[in-house]
Motif scaffolding. Structure first.
Motif, PDB file in Angstrom:
ATOM      1  N   VAL A  29     -84.325 -20.727  27.747  1.00  0.00           N
ATOM      2  CA  VAL A  29     -85.458 -20.484  26.918  1.00  0.00           C
ATOM      3  C   VAL A  29     -85.750 -21.690  26.447  1.00  0.00           C
ATOM      4  O   VAL A  29     -84.817 -22.532  25.895  1.00  0.00           O
ATOM      5  N   ARG A  30     -87.161 -22.044  26.161  1.00  0.00           N
ATOM      6  CA  ARG A  30     -87.835 -23.194  25.670  1.00  0.00           C
ATOM      7  C   ARG A  30     -89.095 -22.709  24.925  1.00  0.00           C
ATOM      8  O   ARG A  30     -89.778 -21.862  24.980  1.00  0.00           O
ATOM      9  N   TYR A  31     -89.053 -23.299  23.440  1.00  0.00           N
ATOM     10  CA  TYR A  31     -90.057 -23.205  22.692  1.00  0.00           C
ATOM     11  C   TYR A  31     -91.006 -24.445  22.265  1.00  0.00           C
ATOM     12  O   TYR A  31     -90.047 -25.415  21.865  1.00  0.00           O
ATOM     13  N   LEU A  32     -92.035 -24.760  22.512  1.00  0.00           N
ATOM     14  CA  LEU A  32     -92.793 -25.952  22.106  1.00  0.00           C
ATOM     15  C   LEU A  32     -93.504 -25.846  20.749  1.00  0.00           C
ATOM     16  O   LEU A  32     -94.324 -24.546  20.726  1.00  0.00           O
ATOM     17  N   ILE A  33     -93.534 -26.785  20.001  1.00  0.00           N
ATOM     18  CA  ILE A  33     -94.516 -26.585  18.815  1.00  0.00           C
ATOM     19  C   ILE A  33     -95.665 -27.632  18.856  1.00  0.00           C
ATOM     20  O   ILE A  33     -95.402 -28.775  19.139  1.00  0.00           O
ATOM     21  N   LYS A  34     -96.746 -27.000  18.854  1.00  0.00           N
ATOM     22  CA  LYS A  34     -97.958 -27.946  19.160  1.00  0.00           C
ATOM     23  C   LYS A  34     -98.744 -28.114  17.779  1.00  0.00           C
ATOM     24  O   LYS A  34     -99.061 -26.981  17.112  1.00  0.00           O
ATOM     25  N   LYS A  35     -99.030 -29.308  17.263  1.00  0.00           N
ATOM     26  CA  LYS A  35     -99.846 -29.209  16.174  1.00  0.00           C
ATOM     27  C   LYS A  35    -100.850 -30.455  16.600  1.00  0.00           C
ATOM     28  O   LYS A  35    -100.797 -31.279  17.272  1.00  0.00           O
ATOM     29  N   VAL A  36    -101.981 -30.360  15.445  1.00  0.00           N
ATOM     30  CA  VAL A  36    -103.180 -31.239  15.732  1.00  0.00           C
ATOM     31  C   VAL A  36    -103.052 -32.369  14.206  1.00  0.00           C
ATOM     32  O   VAL A  36    -102.609 -31.760  13.521  1.00  0.00           O
ATOM     33  N   CYS A  37    -102.817 -33.621  14.702  1.00  0.00           N
ATOM     34  CA  CYS A  37    -102.660 -34.696  13.519  1.00  0.00           C
ATOM     35  C   CYS A  37    -103.770 -34.407  12.484  1.00  0.00           C
ATOM     36  O   CYS A  37    -104.831 -34.512  12.973  1.00  0.00           O
ATOM     37  N   PRO A  38    -103.490 -34.876  11.123  1.00  0.00           N
ATOM     38  CA  PRO A  38    -104.696 -34.708  10.120  1.00  0.00           C
ATOM     39  C   PRO A  38    -105.480 -35.851  10.559  1.00  0.00           C
ATOM     40  O   PRO A  38    -105.212 -36.988  10.815  1.00  0.00           O
ATOM     41  N   LEU A  39    -106.823 -35.670  10.354  1.00  0.00           N
ATOM     42  CA  LEU A  39    -107.772 -36.810  10.102  1.00  0.00           C
ATOM     43  C   LEU A  39    -107.485 -37.639   9.117  1.00  0.00           C
ATOM     44  O   LEU A  39    -107.093 -37.238   8.035  1.00  0.00           O
ATOM     45  N   PRO A  40    -107.628 -39.119   9.150  1.00  0.00           N
ATOM     46  CA  PRO A  40    -108.183 -39.785  10.429  1.00  0.00           C
ATOM     47  C   PRO A  40    -107.138 -40.244  11.485  1.00  0.00           C
ATOM     48  O   PRO A  40    -107.400 -40.968  12.269  1.00  0.00           O
ATOM     49  N   ASN A  41    -105.973 -39.654  11.546  1.00  0.00           N
ATOM     50  CA  ASN A  41    -104.930 -39.857  12.326  1.00  0.00           C
ATOM     51  C   ASN A  41    -104.924 -39.044  13.499  1.00  0.00           C
ATOM     52  O   ASN A  41    -103.668 -39.176  14.239  1.00  0.00           O
ATOM     53  N   PHE A  42    -105.917 -38.218  13.882  1.00  0.00           N
ATOM     54  CA  PHE A  42    -105.739 -37.437  15.052  1.00  0.00           C
ATOM     55  C   PHE A  42    -105.434 -38.213  16.263  1.00  0.00           C
ATOM     56  O   PHE A  42    -106.026 -39.299  16.587  1.00  0.00           O
ATOM     57  N   LYS A  43    -104.465 -37.819  17.093  1.00  0.00           N
ATOM     58  CA  LYS A  43    -104.196 -38.465  18.318  1.00  0.00           C
ATOM     59  C   LYS A  43    -103.735 -37.073  19.285  1.00  0.00           C
ATOM     60  O   LYS A  43    -102.767 -36.533  18.915  1.00  0.00           O
ATOM     61  N   PHE A  44    -104.592 -37.153  20.478  1.00  0.00           N
ATOM     62  CA  PHE A  44    -104.448 -36.024  21.383  1.00  0.00           C
ATOM     63  C   PHE A  44    -102.835 -36.274  22.109  1.00  0.00           C
ATOM     64  O   PHE A  44    -102.660 -37.480  22.422  1.00  0.00           O
ATOM     65  N   CYS A  45    -102.085 -35.461  22.361  1.00  0.00           N
ATOM     66  CA  CYS A  45    -100.746 -35.510  23.166  1.00  0.00           C
ATOM     67  C   CYS A  45    -101.131 -35.406  24.554  1.00  0.00           C
ATOM     68  O   CYS A  45    -101.842 -34.550  25.191  1.00  0.00           O
ATOM     69  N   PRO A  46    -101.029 -36.669  25.238  1.00  0.00           N
ATOM     70  CA  PRO A  46    -101.533 -36.921  26.554  1.00  0.00           C
ATOM     71  C   PRO A  46    -100.628 -36.297  27.739  1.00  0.00           C
ATOM     72  O   PRO A  46    -101.113 -36.193  28.803  1.00  0.00           O
ATOM     73  N   LEU A  47     -99.548 -35.530  27.320  1.00  0.00           N
ATOM     74  CA  LEU A  47     -98.743 -34.901  28.449  1.00  0.00           C
ATOM     75  C   LEU A  47     -99.081 -33.532  28.636  1.00  0.00           C
ATOM     76  O   LEU A  47     -98.839 -32.890  27.678  1.00  0.00           O
ATOM     77  N   ILE A  48     -99.027 -33.061  29.784  1.00  0.00           N
ATOM     78  CA  ILE A  48     -99.104 -31.737  30.137  1.00  0.00           C
ATOM     79  C   ILE A  48     -97.795 -31.226  30.682  1.00  0.00           C
ATOM     80  O   ILE A  48     -96.780 -31.790  30.896  1.00  0.00           O
TER      81      ILE A  48
END
Length: 353
Positions: A334-353
């Protein structure tokens, strides 16, 4: 004393056999146990935090069943980082028990890694691990020659074995490292993954037990655990709008022992709409060594690329199938991923799929 020496020697032989032939505990679904495969896979996933658990129950048809459990968590430190790369850390809890002596291994491992993007589609990750473990065994279900009643000609569990063991547990430290190369079709500048570019490739190697920890229960006698090398390659090939082909290969080399695994599967994306993404993977794997071993069908269900659950079952084809009736081992992941968006102005996209 002579009997005791023989028994102690037998324990050493059995332990060395476990180290030299069955080696470390393993999972058939090795792609779903990434930290066990390679410390360089720490942080190599789509999201900020990954929590996973694996359970394996093997050879329940014989009175020496093997059970293995692993729980892991790793996290990427991407928010607020000015540079293109990022650090990640993780922790793994492992427990393995085997045989009538309940020979067990409990271990806590810490992980650290750094991922450096070579370009928008290629990433190189190096990782380290350090852990503390304990090996132990129990004599309650073992039988000794002094428990054989010669008057009635049978074994009597109520008779004392008259045997004592100086050590029934042993604490050791362990260390390893690894490297992983990731190529993916999705470019790191994409803010939303609509699952339109799904092809990817991971190639790497994990090197375990660099310090060759002592596994002996006998004082003044060492049995060093050999270094284990784990090269692998896993890939996803997008062959159509809803269909992927997933292939994976892995080998393990430890002292004279050799083990090879290969898996192939078809992944069908039933829904790719954001927030409603579903996919099903049907696969088959084959594990072999000098004794043959097993093949196994597998089923995986994935929801929204966040929550996944997989099931496989080993069908034993080695000579041991006489005792197991070809029933090998049930394995759950079983695997669970937590995805969140960094708050501005520190937003940084997670580059890996």
């Amino acid at each position: 004393m002579m009997v005791r020496r023989i028994l102690l020697s037998l324990c050493v032989v059995l332990l060395f056999s476990a180290i030299g032939h069955t080696q470390d505990f393993h999972y058939s679904q090795f792609s779903n146990a990434p930290l066990q495969l390679n410390p360089g896979l720490t942080g190599v996933f789509a999201g900020e935090t990954r929590v996973a658990a694996s359970y394996r129950s093997q050879w329940n048809q014989v009175p020496v069943a093997y059970k293995t459990f692993t729980a892991t968590a790793d996290h990427k430190y991407t928010c607020g980082r000015p540079g293109p790369g990022f650090f990640a850390s993780g922790i793994a809890l492992n427990y393995d028990q085997a045989g009538a002596s309940r020979l067990s291994m409990a271990q806590v491992n810490l992980y650290g890694s750094y991922t450096y993007p070579l370009n928008d589609q290629a990433f190189l990750t190096g990782g380290l691990t350090f852990g503390l473990g304990q090996r132990a065994f129990d004599t309650d279900d073992l039988r000794f020659d002094r428990q054989f009643d010669v008057l009635v000609g049978r074994y009597d569990a109520n008779l004392s074995s008259n045997e004592t063991f100086a050590n029934q547990s042993h604490i050791f430290m362990d260390a390893g490292l690894g490297i992983n190369f990731r190529w993916q079709e999705l470019q790191s500048g994409s803010l939303i993954d609509l699952l339109e570019d799904r092809s990817k490739l991971d190639v790497g190697i994990g090197i375990h037990h660099l310090n060759r920890p002592d596994m002996s229960f006998i004082e003044d006698e060492k049995v060093n655990l050999p270094i284990r090398w784990s090269p692998y390659a896993t890939g996803t090939i997008q062959v159509g709008d809803p269909l992927d082909v997933q292939l994976a290969m892995m080998a393990q080399f430890q002292n004279t022992y050799r083990q090879y695994l290969g898996t192939a599967g078809l992944k069908l994306h039933l829904n790719r709409d954001p927030g409603q993404q579903w996919s099903v993977l049907l696969g088959v794997g084959y594990r072999f060594d000098e004794f043959g071993d097993a093949w196994y069908p597998a089923l995986e269900i994935n929801y929204h690329e966040i929550l996944s659950a997989s099931l496989s079952y080993d069908i034993n084809i080695s000579d041991f199938n006489i005792a197991t009736n070809r029933r090998g081992g049930l394995e759950l992941n079983v695997r669970y991923l937590i995805k969140k968006v960094c708050p501005l102005p520190n937003f940084k996209f997670c580059p890996l799929i």
